[in-house]
Design a protein around this motif. Structure first.
Motif, PDB file in Angstrom:
ATOM      1  N   LEU A   1       0.838  -1.192   0.000  1.00  0.00           N
ATOM      2  CA  LEU A   1       0.000   0.000   0.000  1.00  0.00           C
ATOM      3  C   LEU A   1       0.879   1.251   0.000  1.00  0.00           C
ATOM      4  N   PRO A   2       0.608   2.186  -0.910  1.00  0.00           N
ATOM      5  CA  PRO A   2       1.428   3.410  -0.934  1.00  0.00           C
ATOM      6  C   PRO A   2       1.117   4.316   0.248  1.00  0.00           C
ATOM      7  N   HIS A   3       1.998   5.217   0.533  1.00  0.00           N
ATOM      8  CA  HIS A   3       1.779   6.191   1.596  1.00  0.00           C
ATOM      9  C   HIS A   3       0.605   7.091   1.225  1.00  0.00           C
ATOM     10  N   GLU A   4      -0.001   7.672   2.252  1.00  0.00           N
ATOM     11  CA  GLU A   4      -1.165   8.538   2.052  1.00  0.00           C
ATOM     12  C   GLU A   4      -0.921   9.595   0.982  1.00  0.00           C
ATOM     13  N   ASN A   5       0.277  10.196   0.982  1.00  0.00           N
ATOM     14  CA  ASN A   5       0.570  11.278   0.035  1.00  0.00           C
ATOM     15  C   ASN A   5       0.802  10.781  -1.389  1.00  0.00           C
ATOM     16  N   LYS A   6       0.937   9.451  -1.559  1.00  0.00           N
ATOM     17  CA  LYS A   6       1.220   8.908  -2.876  1.00  0.00           C
ATOM     18  C   LYS A   6       0.022   8.197  -3.498  1.00  0.00           C
ATOM     19  N   THR A   7      -1.130   8.243  -2.848  1.00  0.00           N
ATOM     20  CA  THR A   7      -2.336   7.705  -3.472  1.00  0.00           C
ATOM     21  C   THR A   7      -2.862   8.706  -4.487  1.00  0.00           C
ATOM     22  N   THR A  52     -25.770  10.164  15.177  1.00  0.00           N
ATOM     23  CA  THR A  52     -24.700   9.264  15.583  1.00  0.00           C
ATOM     24  C   THR A  52     -23.485   9.455  14.686  1.00  0.00           C
ATOM     25  N   LYS A  53     -22.308   9.414  15.296  1.00  0.00           N
ATOM     26  CA  LYS A  53     -21.057   9.458  14.544  1.00  0.00           C
ATOM     27  C   LYS A  53     -20.492   8.051  14.425  1.00  0.00           C
ATOM     28  N   PHE A  54     -19.567   7.885  13.506  1.00  0.00           N
ATOM     29  CA  PHE A  54     -18.938   6.588  13.278  1.00  0.00           C
ATOM     30  C   PHE A  54     -18.387   6.032  14.581  1.00  0.00           C
ATOM     31  N   GLU A  55     -17.688   6.881  15.318  1.00  0.00           N
ATOM     32  CA  GLU A  55     -17.028   6.443  16.554  1.00  0.00           C
ATOM     33  C   GLU A  55     -18.011   6.182  17.696  1.00  0.00           C
ATOM     34  N   ASP A  56     -19.287   6.565  17.537  1.00  0.00           N
ATOM     35  CA  ASP A  56     -20.300   6.266  18.553  1.00  0.00           C
ATOM     36  C   ASP A  56     -20.797   4.824  18.457  1.00  0.00           C
ATOM     37  N   ILE A  57     -20.542   4.171  17.322  1.00  0.00           N
ATOM     38  CA  ILE A  57     -21.053   2.819  17.067  1.00  0.00           C
ATOM     39  C   ILE A  57     -19.919   1.821  16.859  1.00  0.00           C
ATOM     40  N   PHE A  58     -18.949   2.199  16.038  1.00  0.00           N
ATOM     41  CA  PHE A  58     -17.908   1.261  15.619  1.00  0.00           C
ATOM     42  C   PHE A  58     -16.561   1.573  16.273  1.00  0.00           C
ATOM     43  N   ASP A  59     -15.748   0.547  16.382  1.00  0.00           N
ATOM     44  CA  ASP A  59     -14.391   0.664  16.915  1.00  0.00           C
ATOM     45  C   ASP A  59     -13.487   1.191  15.801  1.00  0.00           C
ATOM     46  N   VAL A  60     -13.181   2.490  15.835  1.00  0.00           N
ATOM     47  CA  VAL A  60     -12.427   3.134  14.753  1.00  0.00           C
ATOM     48  C   VAL A  60     -11.007   2.578  14.662  1.00  0.00           C
ATOM     49  N   ASP A  61     -10.346   2.426  15.795  1.00  0.00           N
ATOM     50  CA  ASP A  61      -8.959   1.937  15.782  1.00  0.00           C
ATOM     51  C   ASP A  61      -8.862   0.561  15.124  1.00  0.00           C
ATOM     52  N   HIS A  62      -9.787  -0.327  15.488  1.00  0.00           N
ATOM     53  CA  HIS A  62      -9.775  -1.668  14.899  1.00  0.00           C
ATOM     54  C   HIS A  62     -10.068  -1.592  13.408  1.00  0.00           C
ATOM     55  N   PHE A  63     -10.994  -0.731  13.017  1.00  0.00           N
ATOM     56  CA  PHE A  63     -11.372  -0.568  11.614  1.00  0.00           C
ATOM     57  C   PHE A  63     -10.170  -0.158  10.767  1.00  0.00           C
ATOM     58  N   ILE A  64      -9.455   0.845  11.200  1.00  0.00           N
ATOM     59  CA  ILE A  64      -8.312   1.347  10.434  1.00  0.00           C
ATOM     60  C   ILE A  64      -7.164   0.336  10.442  1.00  0.00           C
ATOM     61  N   ASP A  65      -6.904  -0.251  11.603  1.00  0.00           N
ATOM     62  CA  ASP A  65      -5.780  -1.174  11.724  1.00  0.00           C
ATOM     63  C   ASP A  65      -6.013  -2.453  10.927  1.00  0.00           C
ATOM     64  N   TYR A  66      -7.231  -2.976  10.958  1.00  0.00           N
ATOM     65  CA  TYR A  66      -7.498  -4.243  10.273  1.00  0.00           C
ATOM     66  C   TYR A  66      -7.353  -4.108   8.762  1.00  0.00           C
ATOM     67  N   LEU A  67      -7.621  -2.912   8.236  1.00  0.00           N
ATOM     68  CA  LEU A  67      -7.580  -2.689   6.789  1.00  0.00           C
ATOM     69  C   LEU A  67      -6.315  -1.976   6.330  1.00  0.00           C
ATOM     70  N   LYS A  68      -5.322  -1.874   7.199  1.00  0.00           N
ATOM     71  CA  LYS A  68      -4.121  -1.086   6.892  1.00  0.00           C
ATOM     72  C   LYS A  68      -3.338  -1.635   5.702  1.00  0.00           C
ATOM     73  N   ASP A  69      -3.475  -2.922   5.401  1.00  0.00           N
ATOM     74  CA  ASP A  69      -2.778  -3.500   4.251  1.00  0.00           C
ATOM     75  C   ASP A  69      -3.613  -3.464   2.982  1.00  0.00           C
ATOM     76  N   ASP A  70      -4.853  -2.996   3.077  1.00  0.00           N
ATOM     77  CA  ASP A  70      -5.749  -2.961   1.915  1.00  0.00           C
ATOM     78  C   ASP A  70      -6.005  -1.550   1.407  1.00  0.00           C
ATOM     79  N   VAL A  71      -6.342  -0.656   2.318  1.00  0.00           N
ATOM     80  CA  VAL A  71      -6.735   0.706   1.936  1.00  0.00           C
ATOM     81  C   VAL A  71      -6.178   1.689   2.959  1.00  0.00           C
ATOM     82  N   ARG A  72      -5.719   2.827   2.475  1.00  0.00           N
ATOM     83  CA  ARG A  72      -5.277   3.883   3.374  1.00  0.00           C
ATOM     84  C   ARG A  72      -6.511   4.636   3.885  1.00  0.00           C
ATOM     85  N   ILE A  73      -6.703   4.668   5.210  1.00  0.00           N
ATOM     86  CA  ILE A  73      -7.861   5.322   5.821  1.00  0.00           C
ATOM     87  C   ILE A  73      -7.370   6.356   6.827  1.00  0.00           C
TER      88      ILE A  73
END
Length: 556
Positions: free
Chosen positions: A146-152, A200-221
């Motif tokens: 996955l490229p760095h955020e600035n290189k997408t 409701t915000k995203f962080e009011d329902i879902f675990d944001v840290d887990h969401f970003i970390d689990y997908l770190k090899d697929d998509v830059r979030i």
């Protein structure tokens, strides 16, 4: 002695044929009687009657020149044919033994492999659950490219509209679209619901840290709009920063050809509306698998929601002092969709008084004047929709179907209930036939639920998780909630029953004044034997959310 040798050789020559040889043996004084008896029972003589019956086969193994040539060819052909048939039978048996359990749909009929286990009210046959396993989880040992955020290629931003389950689907699609275009995804915003006014915000329902970390090899979030983009209000309102021409169920190539160039030009773009803006069988398989990864692995509810749902499920099982199985029955009358708005929008006809029907007609005329027109066509429309199975089942109809399936009066039933249209009168038939009917409000104290009441989606999340853990799930109308539950239970291994009533057939049965209880029971049981969430191919009969097997499950 010479004469004796000469006589013996003549005897040998005289017995060159089998018939003559036997005759000579009977009359020869030189061969003892016991030797004659043994010769008569030699293997060669014992085989002779068998070959006389199977002449063509035996001729294949003999060098007798008297056998005609065409008979030998026929023998060879028959032998080869028998060998071929045997090999085909062997391969067929081996194929059946090694083939995974998979139902095939022929029109509207679903044909499933035969199983030896007896039918169960509470779970699918064990042999139907061992062929497939989930395989959409991330690969821990994989090296990320996955490229760095600035290189997408840029940033995309979406509003996840609708209720909790529609928002969930939008989030999964947003991750997939970001992957398709090699873009950075800004954490989606849950748009305020038009009906419930829920903020409701995203962080009011879902675990944001887990969401970003689990997908770190697929998509830059990233959590927020980048700091260099100063005019954030422009992203919410400016048409120059919005892509609005995305068709429903668009293929992956549409995003590459039409959306990606604008992202490269502007560096950051909002996509809206974003409901059902990505197809299923017109995107690469790895993109569909990524959507499953988001849905089943990356999107986790907050720990306090998970814990409360576990508590409700535990109390549900222990209500009678033992670990009993329980049903969750989803009727749109029971899950926030049989309220006045849903009944009105369906344009179906339901049991009620003349006054109730008149009030509903006025409501439809006010809210949907273009569909209502003068109202003269609505009765025929309602009949047609019910015949086609497009109307939700009422609580009383659900009760009758469950009893016909064999569920007894003592069955524990959890109901994900909103404000039921028609109130307790509408619920009475279901409650009379199944008195052990409970909601989360009856399983938990007011104080326990108060922390979740500030967000309607939190309460919906509790219902979602309790239904997911139930032994039997019964949907009575389509919708994202039901599809996501059934799909998740299939992904978990197909063991848990997820019953999808045939509303079209049931409407015919309910409308037949001459049908007795016995034939009705038979119709219900036969019709729903295979409508229980068994393994089926995903496309073209299902979308990804109701049946993830083809892109997201592997042979076990």
């Amino acid at each position: 002695m010479a004469e004796l040798r000469h006589s013996s050789s003549l005897g040998a020559r005289a017995t060159s044929s089998p018939m003559k040889r036997d005759a000579a043996a009977d009359s020869s004084p030189l061969i003892p009687a016991n030797d004659i008896s043994d010769d008569r029972h030699s293997p060669k003589d014992r085989d002779r009657p068998l070959c006389s019956h199977f002449h063509y086969v035996c001729s294949f193994f003999t060098d007798d020149p008297r056998v005609p040539l065409h008979n030998s060819r026929i023998s060879i052909f028959i032998t080869l044919l028998l060998i071929l048939v045997g090999l085909i039978s062997l391969f067929t048996i081996l194929h059946k033994l090694n083939s995974p359990y998979l139902c095939k749909k022929d029109g509207i009929v679903l044909h499933c492999p035969h199983v030896k286990e007896s039918a169960s009210l509470w779970e699918n046959p064990y042999s139907s659950t061992t062929s497939w396993k989930p395989c959409a989880e991330r690969r821990d040992a994989a090296i990320s490219e996955l490229p760095h955020e600035n290189k997408t290629n840029g940033y995309i931003f979406i509003h996840a509209e609708g209720g909790l389950n529609q928002q969930r689907i939008a989030i999964c699609n947003a991750v997939a679209v970001a992957k398709i275009m090699n873009a950075t995804l800004i954490l989606p915003v849950l748009k305020q619901d038009q009906i419930w006014k829920d903020q409701t915000k995203f962080e009011d329902i879902f675990d944001v840290d887990h969401f970003i970390d689990y997908l770190k090899d697929d998509v830059r979030i990233v959590r927020d709009i980048p700091e260099w983009f100063t005019d954030k209000t422009e992203l919410f309102s400016s048409i120059r920063r919005t892509v609005k021409n995305i068709p429903k169920y668009a293929p992956a190539q549409f995003y590459i050809d039409n959306v990606l160039p604008r992202i490269k030009e502007k560096k950051i773009m909002a996509l809206k509306p974003f409901v059902d803006r990505l197809g299923y069988d017109n995107v690469p398989p790895e993109i569909n698998k990524l959507r499953c990864r988001v849905n089943y692995h990356a999107l986790k509810f907050l720990p306090d929601i998970e814990q409360m749902a576990d508590l409700l499920a535990s109390r549900m099982r222990n209500r009678t002092g033992s670990s009993n199985p329980y049903i969750f029955t989803l009727n749109r009358a029971l899950h926030l969709r049989f309220e006045k708005g849903m009944v009105g929008l369906s344009f179906c006809d339901f049991v009620g008084t003349r006054e109730e029907k008149a009030v509903m007609a006025e409501y439809r005329k006010k809210e949907w004047p273009r569909r209502y027109k003068n109202g003269s066509h609505l009765w025929q429309l309602a009949l047609q929709k019910r015949k086609e199975g497009r109307c939700p089942l009422e609580p009383g109809e659900v009760a009758v179907i469950l009893r016909a399936m064999g569920y007894m009066k003592e069955t524990q039933i959890y109901v994900a209930s909103g404000q039921v249209y028609g109130g307790q009168n509408r619920m009475a038939p279901l409650r009379n036939m199944f008195p052990n009917l409970v909601t989360k409000e009856e399983l938990a104290t007011k104080e326990e639920l108060d922390g979740f009441r500030k967000h309607v989606t939190s309460l919906a999340a509790l219902d979602f998780l309790v239904c997911l853990k139930s032994d039997v799930f019964v949907m009575t109308h389509g919708g994202n909630f039901a599809k996501l539950i059934i799909g998740a239970r299939r992904y978990m291994g197909h063991r848990l029953k997820s019953i999808k009533p045939d509303k079209g057939l049931m409407s015919k049965s309910f409308g037949d004044p001459y049908m007795g209880w016995a034939p009705f029971v038979e119709d219900v049981i036969v019709t729903h034997q295979t409508r229980t969430g068994l393994p089926e191919e995903t496309f073209p009969n299902y979308d990804l959310w109701e049946n993830p097997l083809t892109p997201c499950m592997c042979k076990a």
